[in-house]
Motif scaffolding. Sequence first.
Motif, PDB file in Angstrom:
ATOM      1  N   ASP A 126      64.914  28.208  23.435  1.00 41.46           N
ATOM      2  CA  ASP A 126      64.162  29.160  22.620  1.00 41.46           C
ATOM      3  C   ASP A 126      62.658  28.918  22.743  1.00 41.46           C
ATOM      4  OD1 ASP A 126      66.555  30.181  21.727  1.00 41.46           O
ATOM      5  OD2 ASP A 126      66.513  29.120  19.802  1.00 41.46           O
ATOM      6  N   THR A 127      61.911  30.016  22.868  1.00 40.89           N
ATOM      7  CA  THR A 127      60.447  29.969  22.889  1.00 40.89           C
ATOM      8  C   THR A 127      59.949  30.743  21.680  1.00 40.89           C
ATOM      9  OG1 THR A 127      60.473  29.942  25.309  1.00 40.89           O
ATOM     10  CG2 THR A 127      58.379  30.498  24.244  1.00 40.89           C
ATOM     11  N   TYR A 128      58.919  30.218  20.995  1.00 41.34           N
ATOM     12  CA  TYR A 128      58.506  30.833  19.729  1.00 41.34           C
ATOM     13  C   TYR A 128      56.996  31.068  19.616  1.00 41.34           C
ATOM     14  CZ  TYR A 128      58.558  25.766  19.154  1.00 41.34           C
ATOM     15  OH  TYR A 128      58.413  24.420  19.378  1.00 41.34           O
ATOM     16  N   CYS A 129      56.243  30.749  20.648  1.00 43.44           N
ATOM     17  CA  CYS A 129      54.805  31.054  20.642  1.00 43.44           C
ATOM     18  C   CYS A 129      54.370  31.412  22.061  1.00 43.44           C
ATOM     19  CB  CYS A 129      53.963  29.865  20.159  1.00 43.44           C
ATOM     20  SG  CYS A 129      54.297  29.327  18.464  1.00 43.44           S
ATOM     21  N   VAL A 130      53.379  32.286  22.157  1.00 39.41           N
ATOM     22  CA  VAL A 130      52.811  32.666  23.455  1.00 39.41           C
ATOM     23  C   VAL A 130      51.659  31.711  23.773  1.00 39.41           C
ATOM     24  CG1 VAL A 130      51.546  34.450  24.715  1.00 39.41           C
ATOM     25  CG2 VAL A 130      53.448  35.090  23.213  1.00 39.41           C
ATOM     26  N   PRO A 131      51.734  30.993  24.901  1.00 37.24           N
ATOM     27  CA  PRO A 131      50.681  30.022  25.241  1.00 37.24           C
ATOM     28  C   PRO A 131      49.313  30.689  25.373  1.00 37.24           C
ATOM     29  CG  PRO A 131      52.618  29.739  26.652  1.00 37.24           C
ATOM     30  CD  PRO A 131      52.795  31.039  25.920  1.00 37.24           C
ATOM     31  N   MET A 132      48.283  29.952  24.966  1.00 40.95           N
ATOM     32  CA  MET A 132      46.919  30.465  25.110  1.00 40.95           C
ATOM     33  C   MET A 132      46.074  29.583  26.036  1.00 40.95           C
ATOM     34  SD  MET A 132      46.145  31.677  21.180  1.00 40.95           S
ATOM     35  CE  MET A 132      44.370  31.790  21.440  1.00 40.95           C
ATOM     36  N   ALA A 133      45.951  28.291  25.699  1.00 42.47           N
ATOM     37  CA  ALA A 133      45.025  27.477  26.484  1.00 42.47           C
ATOM     38  C   ALA A 133      45.387  25.995  26.461  1.00 42.47           C
ATOM     39  CB  ALA A 133      43.596  27.661  25.963  1.00 42.47           C
ATOM     40  N   SER A 134      44.820  25.292  27.434  1.00 42.14           N
ATOM     41  CA  SER A 134      44.998  23.844  27.533  1.00 42.14           C
ATOM     42  C   SER A 134      43.637  23.181  27.698  1.00 42.14           C
ATOM     43  CB  SER A 134      45.879  23.486  28.737  1.00 42.14           C
ATOM     44  OG  SER A 134      45.184  23.743  29.953  1.00 42.14           O
TER      45      SER A 134
END
Length: 415
Positions: A126-134
């Motif tokens: 399960d994935t629950y957040c959309v990645p933004m930055a590192s």
Amino acid sequence: MSHSLRMAAAAAALVCSSFAGAGTLTIESWRVDDKGLWEDVLLPAFYKAHPGITVKFAPTAPPEYNSALNARLTAGTAGDLVTCRPFDVSLDLYKKGHLDKLNGNPALKNFPESAQVAWQTDDGRDTYCVPMASVIHGFFYNKKVFAELGLNPPVTEADFFNVLDKVKAAGKVAPIAMGTADQWETHQIVYTGIGPNYWKGEEGRKALIAGKKKFTDPEFVKTWDVMGKWANYLPKGYQAQTYGDSQNLFGSGRAAIYPAGSWDISYFEGNSKVEFGAFKPPVAKAGDPCYISDHTDIAMGVNSKSKNKSDAQVFLNWLASKEFADLYTNKVTGFFSLSNHAIDVKNPVAKEMIGWRNQCKSTIRLNAQIMSRGTPSMENEFWNVNSQVMNGKMAPKDAAAQIQNGFAKWYAPAK
């Protein structure tokens, strides 16, 4: 009803229908310093393509964010969109039912699997957040000092110590701008920054989680061994030197090298006149493949109780766009989009650092996933032993034994 009244009602219905999908979204975040960025740069760009949606950026001070957000989510008063910290904090929100499952969400198509790990369940289902930055770890170097001493950015461990020896022999500036008073840098910047070249990045990290490797194995002990050698090149009184002191030392031109997180670019651009470049963590020996700590930092999820999920999805789609990737990477210097989009990075140091993704394999901070859940806290233990190693108070093998023993107390695969 008269003809005129019927016409007025029809007109009103038409106006209302044109805004059927529009509304107001509220973003929860801990990034209080980003308020101006969102309101002056990011959201105006979003409004150009989506004029019917209003977005309010409502941050909470970082120390209070987790508890305050939990309280609002439980009470049903939280915003529609939740800025997600990596791993356990957001995983806990998902397990409590506060974040929507995003499996198959179209916004995720623009992100590699490796970028999604920080916001997935342990099994990756399960994935629950959309990645933004590192953020990326490496070293900054004073170009003037290097030029005066005829030095090149080091590539190998031997190169690195050769550079340090020459700077120390010249006696004009400190070889490395770093102290151990705050402790966290010894782990989050140094150990997890240089170590991947010894434990082979994700290979070593995942082997620890699987119980196939131990911290007492040579590649992990070697990292502490290298750190212990740094003591000969740190400023006088470094044991009492804080993170802020180190920034001031390098920023004032009184040090040759600064162990860095990419977020430091903005600080030095705004608070220093030193011309600096960046080099990636040196490999153990010539010809070895390189690894970088490209640590997942921030993402965005949807409050499961949001009453405006259609507009929330529109916003997530925009977060996954090239437009957002370009804006965020260039306006929040040192924070790099995790998307697959090709980005034209304007800042030269940031461009150098993001370019390492094409040269090296990326990994995340060693104990960020699973390994810091038990007691004793591995994160706190790392801060302690790493600073003691750099202070010459603990041998590398003893540091390894302490971390491994603490891990084995609560994590069955590590026994």
